[in-house]
Design a protein around this motif. Structure first.
Motif, mmCIF file in Angstrom:
data_model
loop_
_atom_site.group_PDB
_atom_site.id
_atom_site.type_symbol
_atom_site.label_atom_id
_atom_site.label_comp_id
_atom_site.label_asym_id
_atom_site.label_seq_id
_atom_site.Cartn_x
_atom_site.Cartn_y
_atom_site.Cartn_z
ATOM 1 N N ARG A 104 44.014 40.132 31.134
ATOM 2 C CA ARG A 104 43.490 38.765 31.241
ATOM 3 C C ARG A 104 42.176 38.675 30.490
ATOM 4 O O ARG A 104 41.426 39.646 30.422
ATOM 5 N N GLU A 105 41.900 37.478 29.986
ATOM 6 C CA GLU A 105 40.590 37.186 29.404
ATOM 7 C C GLU A 105 39.699 36.689 30.530
ATOM 8 O O GLU A 105 40.062 35.721 31.210
ATOM 9 N N VAL A 106 38.562 37.319 30.744
ATOM 10 C CA VAL A 106 37.693 36.861 31.831
ATOM 11 C C VAL A 106 36.287 36.613 31.294
ATOM 12 O O VAL A 106 35.861 37.266 30.336
ATOM 13 N N PRO A 107 35.552 35.682 31.918
ATOM 14 C CA PRO A 107 34.168 35.438 31.481
ATOM 15 C C PRO A 107 33.370 36.738 31.538
ATOM 16 O O PRO A 107 33.538 37.522 32.478
ATOM 17 N N ALA A 119 44.899 32.282 34.652
ATOM 18 C CA ALA A 119 46.103 31.836 33.932
ATOM 19 C C ALA A 119 46.684 30.646 34.660
ATOM 20 O O ALA A 119 46.553 30.523 35.873
ATOM 21 N N LYS A 120 47.331 29.782 33.891
ATOM 22 C CA LYS A 120 47.900 28.578 34.473
ATOM 23 C C LYS A 120 49.307 28.897 34.944
ATOM 24 O O LYS A 120 50.225 29.052 34.144
ATOM 25 N N ALA A 154 46.317 38.528 39.768
ATOM 26 C CA ALA A 154 45.413 38.539 38.609
ATOM 27 C C ALA A 154 44.969 37.130 38.224
ATOM 28 O O ALA A 154 45.156 36.679 37.099
ATOM 29 N N GLN A 155 44.418 36.418 39.195
ATOM 30 C CA GLN A 155 43.986 35.046 38.936
ATOM 31 C C GLN A 155 42.491 34.833 39.093
ATOM 32 O O GLN A 155 41.969 33.799 38.709
ATOM 33 N N SER A 156 41.820 35.790 39.750
ATOM 34 C CA SER A 156 40.377 35.611 39.943
ATOM 35 C C SER A 156 39.769 36.978 40.186
ATOM 36 O O SER A 156 40.491 37.974 40.279
ATOM 37 N N SER A 157 38.455 37.006 40.334
ATOM 38 C CA SER A 157 37.798 38.305 40.492
ATOM 39 C C SER A 157 38.081 38.937 41.850
ATOM 40 O O SER A 157 37.746 40.088 42.074
#
Ligand SMILES: Cc1cc2nc3c(=O)[nH]c(=O)nc-3n(C[C@H](O)[C@H](O)[C@H](O)COP(=O)(O)OP(=O)(O)OC[C@H]3O[C@@H](n4cnc5c(N)ncnc54)[C@H](O)[C@@H]3O)c2cc1C
Lengths: 829, 334
Positions: free
Chosen positions: A69-72, A667-668, A768-771
């Motif tokens: 995933r691309e994360v901030p 991710a959506k 795998a949707q958030s920290s």
């Protein structure tokens, strides 16, 4: 599943953010609205800079994989699976349990302020009518009475699309018995009660109807003279707007996918059946209530609420106050179940009284009022399901009618629409207005009703196909978590010894059944917090998010603890106060999934600041430091370590702090939570008593942060579900329009002796949707499934299908054909 | 709740002196305070008798059991002699209400509690029983799932006293004391059915206080039992309850008394059931036949037909429990 379904849930209001409405003013759009369906990961030229990370993904039973995933860049590295973490995923006792057990937790009802006045709500004694006059003179003259406020606008009811259809009147029209009319503030509760009796209201009564079936008749008294719509609350509820309305029948909200007629034509078997559910009231232990302290520079509101933000927004809207001058506090909360968002009539009245008297005013509803102010609508559902011989579903058709009283939101199509794969679907949902208290969001709005019907119809299909009900679900359900959950039931319960329906010869008949739930991943972007670290090593978390008894405080302590490597008990959690960064309203099971990533990110950023501040003094670089077991360790030199306190002692300032806000989903994707519940029961066919003996529940909710808290939620959902299935029902007197059992002895709620053996298995589901990958559990936790699972077990026990709840002796004996003059249901054994 | 004067008495004489026309006795206060909070009664003066020590205590003598009216339901249910020889009474006291209520509730207050009917117990409804003007019984055309199935033509209330059921089955007597002296009323004449008076449920007159309840010693061979059925086990009112006293010679029943609690407006003997049992060998078939006979006179209302089935179950299972042929029923509440 297609994205429209998400949108449809939003419209139905089964998601946070839709506004409870306190006034006619246009609701301000809330951020959550836009962000429920998270935008796709920002491309390289927009949004914060990102880095690529590999996240643990999937369900352990199926073998975990990883997901890129691309994360901030300011977010922490991905968490390992729970088994490899120190505090997250480890059973942790409720943070505020001892305070609650010792009576030290101060609920809104316990708040005492100097000079505080006590208010009583006066409500309507007719179910429908025009108020001709209200005489408050005698009440006002009673010594000790400080103010009487007459309600100008009633919140929570549907409103006419065209207000001109009703002759304007000085007072709001009364559409249900118990509708708020006035509030009285006095120096003691007794005086307020006495004064309430002195208020003289003259009514011009109008014809009324409180029964759903009667209200559908063409000549039924009209609850509204024309089409009317209601808004939902932050917890969901509220029906569709702008649909057709004939008489009291509002709808249908019609949804179609595929070609249902063709689907039925292609079916090898078709089941058709009707189901009925009752009105359930929220019955939270702490009734709705507020203490409002109106001061010129700031209005402080102590609220028994599920959403400090929703209360602040309503206060600002209704009283035209800047939000900066409204402070809302909810330290301890005695239950809401969906009915406590915004200020409602009681908050508006308390605030008016406080403003009028220049004194703090406490207004708690009494138990009768609590039963009337909100409810889960009833339902009459007609279902038709077509399938191929191997179980493949070819078509589903659902028509449902339900009454949310003077509100809307009685739709039941969630389970039929979202549980299984079926190409052809038609649902038509109608609201039926009656002169009864408004429906409100109630733990998984629409789903317990819908599931009671749909999951029994699926069992009926299994009977017709001569298939094992679990094998049928394996065929039609593509959800991986539910599949694992069904497998757990097969392995861990008596399922394999299930006998044909009606196997017992004697009057006591035993059986088992399953049903499954689905709920949706909603995320609220109104999720911010601040983490502070002081020079003495203490760590503090602040957010306006409230803990409605679900264990939010404990969960947040665990998340911070994991980041700092200190025990959760050492983290001070300060929440439920709008002076802190804004928090999500707790509805739609959003809290855990929304706020925990912000908390972990803030904790991580505070830690990074700490390292950056002290690294030079330690002769190293920040990235060489990490925290574990309460110590600061050097990555390049395992022999060197300091206590957290030694390190914070080196801070140049007394305190550092970091603030973080929930970012969009990585991710959506349309994600659901759910569970499968198994019930074993005994039916006493000569008393009509149903004894639930054992419940085994297998549930998923992303990454469980505190298994103790999650299991506690599921236990509660299961008990509330049993209570709904067997006992609870609002009983209205059809001749007068009054609720007859607006108390807790005749409104029957499960008690200690009705609690079965309960076993819960949590299925970890890394998305795998958030920290944090956390998700909510409140709604998919048993409340949805139990009535259906009990119905299916009842059928397995007796060969008779229970088509209506609650399964009281009256209803059960009638279904079994044991009541003179009542034919009973067909036995299929 | 209304404002009221409160006097605390230590002796029966003090109590009698306080019992003017505006006075109401308060024992455990459970039913009385509920009625006051709901605005159904508004007594100007409460006379607290909880500290009248002579009204406490349970004495078992050869001729029978003397129970002070302040004995709590808990005290009665755990008393060894009551458990041994008056089993139906200890069952009834031990299965009424909830543990917390049983610790406060007194026997006098229990048999004197007001009936259950949501139309009676709500100020929303005007009913003749409360001195109102409405001619109809609201339950007849209204929501009557919890109401009486027998003798319900005038008023369909039910009296929920669990202890009254075995007391009636055991031929107990109630001693009433007033300034004029004492009188004794048999349980069979204690309750007043609605067709005789809609306002009073008992023969107790203003100024009178229950000072003792006497239960005659059972004949040799007596066995008894009581069971109560509701919608749930914890914290629920009876929908059907039965008290059974059998005088047995082996499995042969010499004499039977069957009392039904919430079948009619006041506790009643089911003489038809007794006739079926008397002189028979007790077995499941006889017990079921007795149960069926008891419900022959039932006249259920629109929503309470199921209670006739529930009563049949309560009767047959309680007869078998009394006869020692069945375990206590898990479906019986409390
Ligand atoms: C949730 C719940 C469930 C319940 N379930 C049951 C049940 O299953 N079975 C059952 O039997 N009861 C049940 N009850 C009722 C309860 O048992 C009665 O309210 C209680 O026994 C009343 O006793 P008390 O001592 O509190 O009477 P009080 O409330 O003090 O008095 C009741 C009445 O009796 C009069 N009185 C009291 N003592 C005397 C006396 N010595 N002489 C003359 N008059 C007197 C009072 O004036 C008053 O009118 C239930 C109650 C609750 C709250």
């Amino acid at each position: 599943m297609p994205l429209e379904i998400i949108t449809q849930e939003q419209e139905q209001g089964a998601q946070p953010g839709a506004k409870k409405v306190p006034n006619a003013a246009k609701p301000e759009p809330q951020a959550v609205h836009q962000d429920v369906a998270a935008p796709p990961v920002a491309s390289k030229d927009s949004g914060p800079p990102k880095r690529s990370e590999s996240f643990v993904f999937g369900i352990p039973q199926n073998g975990l994989t990883s997901k890129q995933r691309e994360v901030p860049v300011d977010e922490p590295p991905p968490l390992a699976r729970n088994a490899d973490l120190r505090y997250i995923g480890k059973p942790t006792a409720r943070y505020d349990g001892p305070a609650k057990a010792m009576g030290k937790g101060k609920y809104t009802a316990d708040v005492q302020l100097p000079g505080m006045l006590y208010a009583r709500m006066v409500d309507a004694s007719v179910p429908h009518g025009r108020i001709v006059s209200i005489d408050t003179a005698a009440a006002e003259k009673l010594p000790g009475v400080r103010a009487v406020y007459v309600v100008q606008h009633t919140y929570g009811l549907a409103e006419l699309r065209d207000p001109k259809q009703e002759t304007p009147s000085r007072y709001p029209l009364i559409r249900y018995a118990g509708q708020p009319i006035a509030g009285i503030a006095a120096v003691s509760p007794q005086i307020a009660d006495d004064a309430a009796k002195l208020i003289k209201v003259q009514y011009d009564p109008m014809p009324f109807v409180v029964d759903r079936t009667e209200a559908r008749a063409a000549d039924a008294p009209a609850v509204f003279p024309g089409p009317a719509d209601a808004a939902g609350s932050a917890g969901g509820g509220g029906g569709p707007k702008g649909v057709p309305q004939v008489g009291n029948v509002h709808g249908p909200q019609r949804k179609q996918t595929g070609d249902p007629a063709a689907g039925f034509a292609a079916a090898d078997v078709v089941v058709e059946s009707e189901y009925f559910t009752q009105v359930q009231t929220h019955s939270a232990l702490e009734t709705h209530g507020f203490v409002v302290d109106w001061k010129p520079d700031e209005v402080t509101v102590y609220a028994s609420t599920q959403g400090t933000s929703s209360v602040r927004n309503d206060m600002a809207d209704v009283f035209k106050l800047p939000k900066s001058q409204v402070r809302v506090i909810t330290e301890f909360m005695g239950g809401g179940f969906g009915a406590k968002f915004g200020i409602g009539n009681e908050g508006a009245v308390a605030a008016n009284l406080s403003r009028m008297t220049n004194a703090p005013v406490k207004l708690m509803l009494d138990r009768r009022q609590e039963h009337i102010v909100s409810n889960r609508p009833d339902s009459h559902q007609k279902l038709k399901i077509g399938a191929k011989r191997d179980g493949t579903l070819t078509a589903i058709e659902l028509t449902s009618y339900g009454t949310a009283g003077v509100g809307t939101g009685a739709g039941t199509a969630g389970p039929a629409t979202n549980l299984y794969t079926c190409p052809n679907l038609l649902t038509e949902e109608y609201d039926v207005f009656t002169n009864a208290g408004p429906g409100a969001a109630f733990r998984a709005p629409g789903h317990p009703q819908g599931c009671f019907a749909f999951e029994q119809a699926i069992d009926e299909l299994a009977v017709k196909l001569a298939m094992d009900p679990i094998a049928l679900r394996d065929k039609i359900d593509e959800n991986q978590a539910r599949r694992v959950e069904r497998q757990l039931i097969v392995e861990r319960t008596n399922w394999r010894n299930r006998r044909p329906a009606g196997s017992d010869a004697g009057p006591i008949k035993r059986g088992m059944g399953v049903a499954q739930s689905v709920w949706y991943r909603f995320v609220s972007m109104n999720s911010s917090c601040e983490v502070r670290v002081s020079r003495d090593g203490s760590v503090e978390l602040m957010s306006a998010v409230q803990d409605l008894g679900t264990g939010t405080k404990t969960m947040l302590a665990i998340v911070v603890a994991e980041e700092f490597g200190i025990p959760p008990g050492q983290v001070v959690i300060r929440i439920g106060d709008t002076r802190f960064p804004v928090g999500p309203d707790s509805g739609g099971s959003v809290t855990a999934g929304s706020i925990t990533p912000a908390v972990r990110n803030a904790a991580y950023q505070a830690k990074q600041q700490l390292f950056a501040a002290v690294a030079p003094q330690l002769g190293t670089t920040p990235d060489n430091l990490h925290l574990a077991e309460g110590r600061v360790l050097f990555k390049n030199d395992p022999s060197r370590s300091y206590t957290l306190k030694q390190i914070t002692g080196k801070l140049p300032t007394d305190e550092i702090s970091a603030r973080a806000t929930r970012g969009p989903e990585y991710a959506k994707e349309k994600l659901t939570y759910g569970g499968v519940d198994y019930v074993e029961l005994a039916v006493d066919t000569e008393t009509g008593r149903v004894h639930v003996e054992k419940v085994f529940g297998a549930h998923d909710c992303g990454r469980p942060i505190n298994p103790t808290g999650v299991i506690s939620q599921i236990n509660g959902g299961i008990l509330q579900g049993i209570s709904y299935a067997l006992f609870e029902q609002r009983i209205m007197d059809r001749k007068t329009g009054y609720m007859l059992n607006a108390n807790l002895d005749n409104y029957k709620i499960l008690g200690a002796r009705e609690v079965p053996e309960i076993e819960i298995e949590l299925v970890e589901n890394y998305i795998a949707q958030s920290s944090t990958d956390a998700a909510g559990i409140g709604e998919s936790a048993g409340i949805i499934t139990l009535a259906a699972a009990i119905g299916n077990a009842f059928f397995n026990a007796t060969g008779v299908r229970m088509r209506s709840i609650p399964m009281t002796p009256a209803n059960v004996l009638a279904a079994l054909g044991k009541v003179p003059g009542q034919p009973g249901q067909e036995v299929q054994a | 709740m209304n404002k009221f004067a409160y006097v605390d008495c230590k002796t029966v004489d003090e109590t009698l002196a306080q019992l003017g026309p505006d006075a109401t006795i308060k024992a455990g206060g459970i039913d009385l305070l509920d009625l006051m909070k709901d605005g159904i009664v508004a007594p100007p003066k409460l006379v607290n008798i909880r500290n009248v020590s002579s009204l406490r205590g349970i004495t078992a003598a050869p001729d029978g059991l003397r129970i002070g009216p302040l004995s709590t339901l808990t005290e009665i249910s755990v008393h060894p002699e009551v458990q041994l020889r008056y089993a139906a009474l200890s069952d009834a006291a031990g299965h009424a209400a909830t543990p917390q209520v049983r610790n406060m509730a007194t026997l006098g207050g229990n048999i004197m509690q007001r009936p259950r009917c949501w139309y009676f117990r709500s100020t929303d409804f005007d009913c003749k029983k409360k001195g109102g003007t409405s001619q109809d019984c609201h339950a007849h055309e209204g929501e009557n799932q919890y109401h009486a199935v027998i003798n319900n033509g005038t008023c369909a209330m039910v009296h929920p006293s669990s202890t009254a059921v075995p007391l009636l089955a055991m031929n107990a007597e109630v001693e009433l004391t007033s300034k004029r002296g004492k009188r004794t009323v048999p349980m069979s004449g204690f309750y007043v059915p609605p067709e005789k008076s809609l306002i009073n449920e008992t023969v107790v007159q203003p100024g009178e206080i229950i000072t003792s309840i006497f239960v005659p010693a059972p004949e040799p061979g007596t066995r008894s039992a009581y069971q109560k059925y509701g919608e749930k086990e914890s914290f629920d009112w009876p929908l059907a309850d039965a008290g059974v006293v059998l005088v047995m010679a082996g499995q042969h029943c010499r004499q039977a008394r069957v009392v039904l609690g919430v079948a009619a407006p006041t506790p009643m003997r089911a003489t038809a059931a007794e006739a079926v049992l008397t002189g028979k060998t007790i077995d499941e078939a006889t017990a079921r036949a007795a149960a069926k006979a008891a419900m022959q006179e039932a006249t259920p209302l629109s929503q309470n037909g199921y209670k006739t089935q529930l009563f049949q179950t309560a009767i047959y299972r309680t007869v078998l429990l009394a006869a020692g042929q069945m375990q206590r029923d898990p479906s019986a509440i409390g």
